[in-house]
Design an enzyme around this catalytic site. Structure first.
Site, mmCIF file in Angstrom:
data_model
loop_
_atom_site.group_PDB
_atom_site.id
_atom_site.type_symbol
_atom_site.label_atom_id
_atom_site.label_comp_id
_atom_site.label_asym_id
_atom_site.label_seq_id
_atom_site.Cartn_x
_atom_site.Cartn_y
_atom_site.Cartn_z
ATOM 1 N N SER A 101 0.866 -1.183 0.000
ATOM 2 C CA SER A 101 0.000 0.000 0.000
ATOM 3 C C SER A 101 0.899 1.228 0.000
ATOM 4 C CB SER A 101 -0.913 0.008 1.228
ATOM 5 O OG SER A 101 -1.838 -1.056 1.172
ATOM 6 N N LYS A 173 -7.244 1.851 -2.839
ATOM 7 C CA LYS A 173 -6.831 1.436 -1.491
ATOM 8 C C LYS A 173 -6.865 2.605 -0.519
ATOM 9 C CE LYS A 173 -5.357 -0.968 1.930
ATOM 10 N NZ LYS A 173 -4.117 -1.740 2.003
ATOM 11 N N LYS A 241 0.592 6.124 7.864
ATOM 12 C CA LYS A 241 1.247 6.313 6.560
ATOM 13 C C LYS A 241 0.217 6.423 5.447
ATOM 14 C CE LYS A 241 2.097 2.691 4.530
ATOM 15 N NZ LYS A 241 1.425 1.755 3.580
#
Length: 297
Positions: A101, A173, A241
Site C-alpha cells: 500500500s 486502497k 502512513k
C-alpha cells in the site's frame, strides 16, 4: 513462462514476508506454485522454508529466479528501493505484482521504470483474510498485465477487481483506508459510549451488527476492542502512513476530506503516544482518554 498467461505452476519471487506477505506466500505454495522469497528477517525466511518455499539471499536473487515478482512492503520508499533491484535483475518477459500500500504517484513511477509489465494490487482484509485467501484486491495497471496476474491474485483474494490504469489500485486502497479509519473511530466511540452507560456491550454489538449500522469492523474487530486486545493485524503506524498518502492525493486532486482529516489527526495522536505498533483499533484508547476514562499514554 508464456508471456500471455500465468501457467498452472508459476515461479514466483516474493519480496516482503511480514504479517500479510507470509500467509500470502504460503497460499501460493499450497496452490502448487514455486515461491522463492526474500525478507530481512531470518525467522520469516525460516517460516517460508517450513511451508515449502526457497529462501533467496537478496531481493535481486528472488527477482532473477522468478517468472512473476510479487512485493508486499511497508511504504513507498521500500517499494522504490526494491524497484531498483527489479530494474537491475528483471527482464521484459516477467510480471511484477506489487501488493504493498503506497502512494499512487510512486506506483505510477516505478511501473513506468520497470523492465516488465507491472500491476499495483494493494489488498484489504487484514491478517485473517490473508491466511484464508479471501483478501479484497484492487488492481491497477494495463488490462493485459492484469489478465496475466489474475490467476495468482485469485489465490490470495476472494474479491479481485481491475479498477483502472497504473496507480488506480493504490487510489482505491486509499479510499478503503479512509473508510476503514472512519468506521473504526465511530465503533470505538460507540463502545466507550455504551460502556459508560453500563449497557451489555456484547449484546449491543450483536444487535448493531444486524442492522443498518452493521459493518466489517463490528464483525471482525469489536470483540478485540471490547477485550482491549490490540495485537496488530494492521498497525497504527501503517494506517498513519496511508492517511498521509491520502491527504497528499486528495490535495493534488483538489478534494476536501474533512472527516478523514480529523481521523488522520487522531491516528497521529495515538501514534505520538507510543502506540504505533498496536492494531489500528487502539483508537479506542484515545477515545477513552479524551473522555476522561483512561489514558492512552
Amino acid at each position: 513462462m508464456d508471456e500471455g498467461s500465468v501457467t498452472s505452476m508459476a515461479r514466483i519471487g516474493f519480496i516482503g514476508l511480514g504479517i500479510m506477505g507470509s500467509p500470502m506466500a504460503a497460499n501460493l505454495l499450497s496452490s502448487g506454485h514455486e515461491v522463492t522469497g526474500y525478507d530481512r528477517s531470518t525467522d520469516r525466511l525460516d517460516q517460508l522454508e517450513r511451508a515449502g518455499g526457497v529462501r533467496a539471499a537478496s531481493a535481486g536473487a528472488a527477482v532473477s529466479a522468478a517468472d512473476v515478482v510479487i512485493t508486499m512492503l511497508p511504504d513507498s520508499p521500500d517499494v522504490a528501493a526494491v524497484a531498483g533491484e527489479i530494474t537491475a535483475h528483471g527482464r521484459p518477459g516477467q510480471l511484477w505484482i506489487d501488493t504493498s500500500s503506497i502512494a499512487p504517484a510512486t506506483a505510477r513511477a516505478v511501473a513506468a521504470a520497470a523492465p516488465m509489465p507491472a500491476v499495483d494490487a494493494p489488498v484489504s482484509g487484514g491478517e485473517q483474510s490473508a491466511r484464508d485467501g479471501t483478501l479484497s484486491v484492487m488492481a491497477g495497471g494495463p488490462a493485459e498485465a492484469f489478465a496475466r496476474a489474475r490467476p495468482l491474485l485469485d489465490v490470495v483474494g476472494g474479491t479481485v477487481v481491475h479498477v483502472g490504469g497504473p496507480g488506480a489500485g493504490q487510489t482505491v486502497k486509499l479510499a478503503n483506508q479512509l473508510i476503514v479509519a472512519g468506521v473504526i473511530e465511530l465503533v470505538a466511540e460507540a463502545i466507550v459510549f455504551l460502556e459508560a452507560h453500563g449497557v451489555d456491550t456484547d449484546a449491543a454489538v450483536r444487535v448493531l451488527a444486524g442492522g443498518l449500522a452493521g459493518n466489517a469492523v463490528l464483525d471482525r474487530k469489536a470483540a478485540g476492542m471490547l477485550a482491549r486486545s490490540f495485537t496488530p493485524g494492521f498497525r497504527v503506524d501503517l494506517h498513519h502512513k496511508d492517511l498521509g498518502n491520502l491527504a497528499a492525493a486528495a490535495r493534488d486532486a483538489g478534494v476536501a476530506i474533512p472527516l478523514g482529516a480529523v481521523v488522520a489527526q487522531l491516528i497521529g495522536a495515538l501514534r505520538a503516544r507510543g502506540h504505533g505498533g498496536l492494531d489500528h483499533t487502539a483508537l479506542l484508547l484515545l477515545v477513552e482518554e479524551l473522555s476522561g476514562l483512561g489514558k492512552a499514554a
